[in-house]
Motif scaffolding. Structure first.
Motif, PDB file in Angstrom:
ATOM      1  N   MET A 126      43.824  57.114 -22.457  1.00 20.63           N
ATOM      2  CA  MET A 126      44.335  58.045 -23.449  1.00 20.63           C
ATOM      3  C   MET A 126      43.537  57.892 -24.744  1.00 20.63           C
ATOM      4  N   GLY A 127      43.240  56.633 -25.080  1.00 20.72           N
ATOM      5  CA  GLY A 127      42.483  56.378 -26.306  1.00 20.72           C
ATOM      6  C   GLY A 127      41.064  56.904 -26.219  1.00 20.72           C
ATOM      7  N   SER A 128      40.431  56.754 -25.064  1.00 26.49           N
ATOM      8  CA  SER A 128      39.044  57.240 -24.924  1.00 26.49           C
ATOM      9  C   SER A 128      39.010  58.764 -25.005  1.00 26.49           C
ATOM     10  N   ALA A 129      40.011  59.425 -24.429  1.00 23.77           N
ATOM     11  CA  ALA A 129      40.063  60.895 -24.482  1.00 23.77           C
ATOM     12  C   ALA A 129      40.325  61.362 -25.908  1.00 23.77           C
ATOM     13  N   ALA A 130      41.204  60.634 -26.623  1.00 28.55           N
ATOM     14  CA  ALA A 130      41.476  60.991 -28.023  1.00 28.55           C
ATOM     15  C   ALA A 130      40.202  60.834 -28.851  1.00 28.55           C
ATOM     16  N   ALA A 131      39.472  59.737 -28.628  1.00 26.27           N
ATOM     17  CA  ALA A 131      38.232  59.510 -29.393  1.00 26.27           C
ATOM     18  C   ALA A 131      37.256  60.661 -29.172  1.00 26.27           C
ATOM     19  N   TYR A 132      37.153  61.098 -27.925  1.00 29.84           N
ATOM     20  CA  TYR A 132      36.230  62.204 -27.619  1.00 29.84           C
ATOM     21  C   TYR A 132      36.667  63.510 -28.297  1.00 29.84           C
ATOM     22  N   HIS A 133      37.929  63.867 -28.121  1.00 28.15           N
ATOM     23  CA  HIS A 133      38.378  65.155 -28.677  1.00 28.15           C
ATOM     24  C   HIS A 133      38.338  65.150 -30.207  1.00 28.15           C
ATOM     25  N   LEU A 134      38.611  64.005 -30.803  1.00 31.70           N
ATOM     26  CA  LEU A 134      38.528  63.920 -32.272  1.00 31.70           C
ATOM     27  C   LEU A 134      37.073  64.044 -32.731  1.00 31.70           C
ATOM     28  N   ALA A 135      36.190  63.287 -32.083  1.00 35.07           N
ATOM     29  CA  ALA A 135      34.786  63.299 -32.506  1.00 35.07           C
ATOM     30  C   ALA A 135      34.187  64.693 -32.342  1.00 35.07           C
ATOM     31  N   ARG A 136      34.589  65.359 -31.266  1.00 38.00           N
ATOM     32  CA  ARG A 136      34.074  66.692 -30.999  1.00 38.00           C
ATOM     33  C   ARG A 136      34.454  67.693 -32.075  1.00 38.00           C
ATOM     34  N   ARG A 137      35.579  67.421 -32.721  1.00 38.14           N
ATOM     35  CA  ARG A 137      35.992  68.340 -33.796  1.00 38.14           C
ATOM     36  C   ARG A 137      35.386  67.965 -35.139  1.00 38.14           C
ATOM     37  N   GLY A 138      34.463  66.998 -35.105  1.00 35.89           N
ATOM     38  CA  GLY A 138      33.679  66.751 -36.312  1.00 35.89           C
ATOM     39  C   GLY A 138      34.265  65.734 -37.275  1.00 35.89           C
ATOM     40  N   VAL A 139      35.359  65.045 -36.893  1.00 34.35           N
ATOM     41  CA  VAL A 139      35.859  64.018 -37.809  1.00 34.35           C
ATOM     42  C   VAL A 139      35.184  62.679 -37.490  1.00 34.35           C
ATOM     43  N   ARG A 140      35.203  61.764 -38.453  1.00 29.74           N
ATOM     44  CA  ARG A 140      34.604  60.436 -38.221  1.00 29.74           C
ATOM     45  C   ARG A 140      35.584  59.593 -37.422  1.00 29.74           C
ATOM     46  N   VAL A 141      35.117  59.022 -36.340  1.00 32.35           N
ATOM     47  CA  VAL A 141      36.013  58.288 -35.435  1.00 32.35           C
ATOM     48  C   VAL A 141      35.537  56.855 -35.248  1.00 32.35           C
ATOM     49  N   LEU A 142      36.480  55.921 -35.369  1.00 33.59           N
ATOM     50  CA  LEU A 142      36.237  54.533 -34.974  1.00 33.59           C
ATOM     51  C   LEU A 142      37.198  54.225 -33.830  1.00 33.59           C
ATOM     52  N   GLY A 143      36.665  53.847 -32.673  1.00 29.32           N
ATOM     53  CA  GLY A 143      37.505  53.472 -31.528  1.00 29.32           C
ATOM     54  C   GLY A 143      37.516  51.960 -31.385  1.00 29.32           C
ATOM     55  N   LEU A 144      38.722  51.402 -31.182  1.00 29.15           N
ATOM     56  CA  LEU A 144      38.847  49.941 -31.042  1.00 29.15           C
ATOM     57  C   LEU A 144      39.575  49.618 -29.744  1.00 29.15           C
ATOM     58  N   ASP A 145      39.070  48.660 -28.983  1.00 30.73           N
ATOM     59  CA  ASP A 145      39.798  48.186 -27.794  1.00 30.73           C
ATOM     60  C   ASP A 145      39.733  46.664 -27.733  1.00 30.73           C
ATOM     61  N   ARG A 146      40.811  46.087 -27.235  1.00 29.06           N
ATOM     62  CA  ARG A 146      40.836  44.624 -27.149  1.00 29.06           C
ATOM     63  C   ARG A 146      39.925  44.095 -26.040  1.00 29.06           C
ATOM     64  N   PHE A 147      39.603  44.953 -25.074  1.00 28.43           N
ATOM     65  CA  PHE A 147      38.725  44.550 -23.967  1.00 28.43           C
ATOM     66  C   PHE A 147      37.485  45.441 -23.929  1.00 28.43           C
ATOM     67  N   GLY A 148      36.705  45.248 -22.871  1.00 27.98           N
ATOM     68  CA  GLY A 148      35.479  46.033 -22.723  1.00 27.98           C
ATOM     69  C   GLY A 148      35.794  47.461 -22.301  1.00 27.98           C
ATOM     70  N   PRO A 149      34.765  48.314 -22.250  1.00 26.91           N
ATOM     71  CA  PRO A 149      35.012  49.694 -21.816  1.00 26.91           C
ATOM     72  C   PRO A 149      35.445  49.749 -20.357  1.00 26.91           C
ATOM     73  N   ALA A 150      36.406  50.608 -20.033  1.00 26.35           N
ATOM     74  CA  ALA A 150      36.863  50.829 -18.649  1.00 26.35           C
ATOM     75  C   ALA A 150      37.110  49.506 -17.915  1.00 26.35           C
ATOM     76  N   HIS A 151      38.041  48.727 -18.426  1.00 25.97           N
ATOM     77  CA  HIS A 151      38.345  47.405 -17.856  1.00 25.97           C
ATOM     78  C   HIS A 151      39.519  47.489 -16.854  1.00 25.97           C
ATOM     79  N   ASP A 152      39.833  46.351 -16.241  1.00 24.48           N
ATOM     80  CA  ASP A 152      40.872  46.365 -15.202  1.00 24.48           C
ATOM     81  C   ASP A 152      42.103  45.552 -15.599  1.00 24.48           C
ATOM     82  N   ARG A 153      42.361  45.423 -16.901  1.00 26.07           N
ATOM     83  CA  ARG A 153      43.496  44.599 -17.314  1.00 26.07           C
ATOM     84  C   ARG A 153      44.666  45.391 -17.891  1.00 26.07           C
ATOM     85  N   GLY A 154      44.549  46.718 -17.850  1.00 22.88           N
ATOM     86  CA  GLY A 154      45.630  47.555 -18.371  1.00 22.88           C
ATOM     87  C   GLY A 154      46.234  48.402 -17.269  1.00 22.88           C
ATOM     88  N   SER A 155      46.113  49.739 -17.449  1.00 27.22           N
ATOM     89  CA  SER A 155      46.743  50.685 -16.515  1.00 27.22           C
ATOM     90  C   SER A 155      45.773  51.708 -15.943  1.00 27.22           C
TER      91      SER A 155
END
Ligand SMILES: Cc1cc2nc3c(=O)[nH]c(=O)nc-3n(C[C@H](O)[C@H](O)[C@H](O)COP(=O)(O)OP(=O)(O)OC[C@H]3O[C@@H](n4cnc5c(N)ncnc54)[C@H](O)[C@@H]3O)c2cc1C
Length: 365
Positions: free
Chosen positions: A1-30
């Motif tokens: 959900m966070g990665s999709a939000a980051a994309y849709h926000l960035a696409r609309r031209g706002v400045r986006v900082l995305g933060l995750d506690r783990f690496g990209p596309a990891h296997d410790r969540g859902s």
């Protein structure tokens, strides 16, 4: 959900900082395990259908823009006694929204799908537009596209604290502090820890995924529909075609058969007893899945009491948007949730129908 939000926000031209506690596309969540069912005849509630119709448009767009096969339509069978939730609920949504579908009796299911042995009184709703999404590829695709649109993405950087004030939000992580105009929080199974003060009731549940080796090999499962099967006791299982090669097995799981846990306490070991229980249940519908498990994995659901999502700008927080409590059925909505979150963070409102996801429904005063 966070990665999709980051994309849709960035696409609309706002400045986006995305933060995750783990690496990209990891296997410790859902969001891992190779596949997630997508479908439109939504037995959970027909109110989800307009969001699904938009999600499907965005799935196609995501596949095209990223050049990755983030989803595949295989057809889907929702099987069980005619009046069960899986069948009657899917039929209700399909009828209400005029979604293309077919109703099959047990003989017709067996004739068209020879791997399946439904009970004599069972029926199925067949939806040609059902299929599966690939969670790791989807997250990676959204992150790539977000970065391409200018988002800054930081990994292995857990958020420790956040606060909202008249001048915007402040976020403290393990590495530093940031201020921003708006904060979007999509914490998955960490919602109870990160959103404590919002008081949204969410229970985290350990779920298990099983890849069973079919007798006779994977060939009969390669071109196979996804399925959800409900038995007379209301217990649902679901599964996928063979998409991991001849030795990769065929994935199946119980829908909502979990034990309460937290991201810290989840037991990642899957016992032989659990495998046996899965096999005994799934062979009632798919007798070929009587072979050994080639792989298992655990994953967490974040359940609200009514199993509907929470998507909101919480009262009393002028600059915060929250998406959590996806209750084991959120993945098919990922692209449209990204769009909704961008609407809420930028405009404060969305034209998408999200009334069902207002957390005030869960507050008992
Ligand atoms: C076994 C299983 C089967 C499923 N099957 C289906 C299905 O067939 N169809 C379907 O539609 N849905 C399905 N779902 C549900 C779907 O996968 C989830 O609803 C969805 O993945 C939830 O996404 P999320 O972004 O909320 O959580 P996650 O993907 O877990 O993302 C939350 C992120 O927040 C990060 N985070 C948390 N706390 C912090 C912090 N303090 N600081 C920084 N980062 C933090 C985490 O590291 C994580 O990356 C299934 C789920 C499971 C577990």
């Amino acid at each position: 959900m966070g990665s999709a939000a980051a994309y849709h926000l960035a696409r609309r031209g706002v400045r986006v900082l995305g933060l995750d506690r783990f690496g990209p596309a990891h296997d410790r969540g859902s969001s891992h395990g190779g596949s997630r069912i997508i479908r439109q005849s939504y037995f959970e509630d027909p109110a989800y259908v307009p969001l699904l119709l938009r999600a499907y448009e965005l799935w196609a767009e995501l596949a095209e823009r990223s050049g990755r096969e983030v989803y595949r339509l295989t057809g889907g069978l929702f099987v069980g006694p005619p009046d069960c939730l899986t069948v009657a609920g899917s039929q209700r949504a399909a009828t209400e929204w005029s979604l293309p579908h077919e109703m099959l009796d047990a003989a017709e299911i067996r004739r068209r799908f020879p791997t399946l042995t439904p009970g004599a009184g069972d029926v199925a709703l067949y939806e040609a537009k059902a299929g599966f999404a690939r969670p790791e590829l989807t997250v990676a695709a959204h992150l790539d596209l977000a970065a391409r649109e200018g988002a800054t993405l930081r990994f292995d950087e857990p958020v420790l604290e956040w606060s909202d004030g008249p001048r915007g939000v402040e976020v403290r992580t393990a590495r530093g502090s940031y201020t921003a105009g708006q904060l979007v929080v999509c914490p998955g199974a960490w919602a109870p820890a990160l959103l404590t003060e919002l008081g949204i009731p969410i229970t985290i549940e350990r779920q298990v995924l099983y890849w069973l080796d079919p007798v006779g090999g994977t060939a009969a499962f390669e071109d196979h529909p996804v399925y959800i099967d409900e038995n007379a006791r209301g217990q649902q299982i679901y599964g996928f075609p063979a998409i991991d090669g001849p030795r990769g097995g065929v994935k199946t799981a119980f829908f909502r058969k979990g034990r309460e846990c937290t991201p810290e306490t989840i037991d990642r070991t899957v016992t032989d007893r659990e495998v046996d229980e899965m096999r005994e249940r799934v062979i009632q519908l798919l007798p070929a899945l009587s072979g050994p498990a080639v792989h298992t994995a655990t994953c967490m659901y974040s359940n609200t009491p009514d199993e509907h999502f929470v998507i909101t700008r919480p009262e009393g927080y002028a600059n915060v948007t929250v998406a959590c409590g996806f209750s084991g059925h959120g993945f098919k909505f990922v692209p449209v949730v990204g769009e909704v979150l961008a609407d809420l963070a930028i405009d404060g409102v969305t034209h998408h129908p999200i009334g069902l996801f207002d957390p005030r429904r869960l507050v008992t005063t």
